[in-house]
Write an enzyme that holds these catalytic residues in place. Structure first.
Site, PDB file in Angstrom:
ATOM      1  N   HIS A   1      -3.729   6.972   2.432  1.00 22.00           N
ATOM      2  CA  HIS A   1      -4.103   5.653   1.953  1.00 22.00           C
ATOM      3  C   HIS A   1      -5.351   5.202   2.179  1.00 22.00           C
ATOM      4  CE1 HIS A   1      -3.889   1.488   0.355  1.00 22.00           C
ATOM      5  NE2 HIS A   1      -3.955   0.752   1.425  1.00 22.00           N
TER       6      HIS A   1
ATOM      7  N   ASN B   1      -9.838  -0.546  -1.090  1.00 22.20           N
ATOM      8  CA  ASN B   1      -8.387  -0.390  -1.074  1.00 22.20           C
ATOM      9  C   ASN B   1      -7.896  -0.657  -2.418  1.00 22.20           C
ATOM     10  OD1 ASN B   1      -5.791  -0.647  -0.340  1.00 22.20           O
ATOM     11  ND2 ASN B   1      -5.852  -1.564   1.469  1.00 22.20           N
TER      12      ASN B   1
ATOM     13  N   CYS C   1       0.656  -1.118  -0.127  1.00 22.25           N
ATOM     14  CA  CYS C   1      -0.009  -0.197  -0.048  1.00 22.25           C
ATOM     15  C   CYS C   1       0.749   1.220  -0.069  1.00 22.25           C
ATOM     16  CB  CYS C   1      -0.994  -0.034   1.159  1.00 22.25           C
ATOM     17  SG  CYS C   1      -2.105  -1.318   1.106  1.00 22.25           S
TER      18      CYS C   1
END
Ligand code: UT7
Length: 355
Positions: free
Chosen positions: A282, A312, A132
């Site tokens: 994020h 995500n 990520c």
């Protein structure tokens, strides 16, 4: 032991920066596959519910690719959009960085497929595998080539096709509901910074890793760490090809590490939290980002979220967020924007930009 690389400080410790060249974002684009998968759609194939997912994560829907679409296919669409917005053609590029943890193939890296799909050959195409935090790592690496005068125009892409690698049975529900597919890209150009307070540029990046937590969020196979074969029936029977996550551990570290990384970036550049016009974190869980904003004392209206729509998208999340923020009129020239990410590894980091 936490490893830390504070790139900006390394430059400053040596006295004058290597050059006054800095990276400026001159192009931005994103691409989301058209197929929308809602929480109710997931509830048809596994034991979950819209209520559980929204309450715990803030996610309402995500995008999944269809058919043979690969990570580099999404990457090339986002890249073309970023190049178009910069008024450039692929031939203008000196380098490509592609951040992804869902590559087209085990090797070579997906950057080479992206390069070919852009009609290019010859320039370096580098894959970054930092989960990520991948886009912030890639941005940081690209920035070093620009600061040293080694490259003038660099394409930095984050792209993921997660939907083909998820356990879509109830066994995988804790993870499968969290992830989506997508891609985002920026084009960086080298520029002389005369007025660091005003000129649009990337001020700094700060990168961190703590490998002690590698197995708290990982895909165990395919793997060179077991027996003789990188994949065998036992691994498949165990479901080692699917992501495994210690969700609580990830949550606890994410809400600590992202604020730290932002605070370090601000301190390094002589700014306060109130100086930041927009935060693009994020997007793993809306609750994480609410906690991060709370710890930083950042007002809700300065935090830009895309998680409701896209879930995500790992390395693609931050460039998608930037692109959506520009389209929504939330990110405008002259603004100070703070980026932060946290993910598997554990890896985390921040970037501060004058937009
Ligand atoms: O970039 C990094 C990516 N990942 C993250 O950032 C994830 C960070 N962690 C989280 O966001 C949270 O830990 C989750 C959203 C993943 C889970 O929330 P939680 O409040 O920690 O739930 P839990 O894992 O403790 O599970 C609570 C219950 C369990 O049932 P029991 O054992 O209490 O009966 C789970 O089996 O919720 C169950 N559960 C689900 N129920 C419905 C887990 N996933 C689901 C689901 N639908 N999708």
């Amino acid at each position: 032991m936490v490893a830390c690389v504070t790139i900006g400080q390394l430059v400053l410790k040596e006295g004058a920066p290597v050059t006054s060249l800095r990276s400026r974002v001159i192009g931005l684009g994103s691409f989301l596959p058209p197929r929308v998968v809602t929480n109710d759609d997931l509830a048809q194939i596994m034991d979950t519910s819209d209520e559980w997912i929204v309450q715990r994560t803030g996610i309402k829907e995500r995008r999944w690719v269809e058919g043979v679409t690969s990570t580099s296919d999404l990457a090339v669409e986002a890249s073309r959009r970023a190049l178009d917005s910069a008024g450039l053609t692929p031939e203008d590029l000196d380098m490509i960085f592609l951040a992804t943890i869902s590559p087209d193939h085990f090797f070579p890296g997906s950057g080479v497929f992206l390069q070919t799909k852009l009609g290019l050959a010859g320039i370096p195409a580098i894959d970054v595998r930092q989960q990520c935090t991948g886009f912030i790592y890639a941005l940081s690496m690209a920035d070093q080539y620009i600061r040293t005068g080694s490259a003038r125009k660099i394409l930095v892409v984050g792209a993921e096709v997660h939907s083909k690698g998820l356990d879509k049975s109830t066994n995988g529900r804790d993870i499968t509901v969290l992830f989506g597919d997508g891609a985002g890209a920026v084009v960086l150009e080298a520029m002389e910074v005369n007025n660091p307070q005003l000129d649009s540029h990337l001020l700094s990046t700060h990168l961190y890793t703590d490998g002690a937590h590698a197995e708290d969020l990982w895909v165990p196979a395919v793997s060179t760490a077991y027996d003789e074969q990188i994949v065998d029936q036992r691994m498949l029977d165990r479901g080692d090809q699917y992501p495994k996550m210690n969700g609580r551990q990830v949550f606890v570290h994410a809400v600590k590490r992202m604020p730290e990384a932002v605070e370090i970036a601000l301190e390094h550049n002589g700014y306060q939290i109130d100086d930041v016009d927009l935060f693009v974190f994020h997007q793993a869980n809306l609750r994480i980002n609410e906690a991060v904003a709370h710890r930083l004392g950042a007002p809700e209206e300065k935090v830009f979220n895309t998680i409701e729509k896209y879930a995500n998208t790992t390395a693609a999340t931050i460039p998608i967020g930037l692109d959506e923020a520009v389209k929504a009129g939330r990110l405008q020239p002259g603004m100070l924007v703070a980026l932060a990410a946290f993910g598997g590894g554990f890896t985390w980091g921040s970037a501060l930009l004058r937009w």
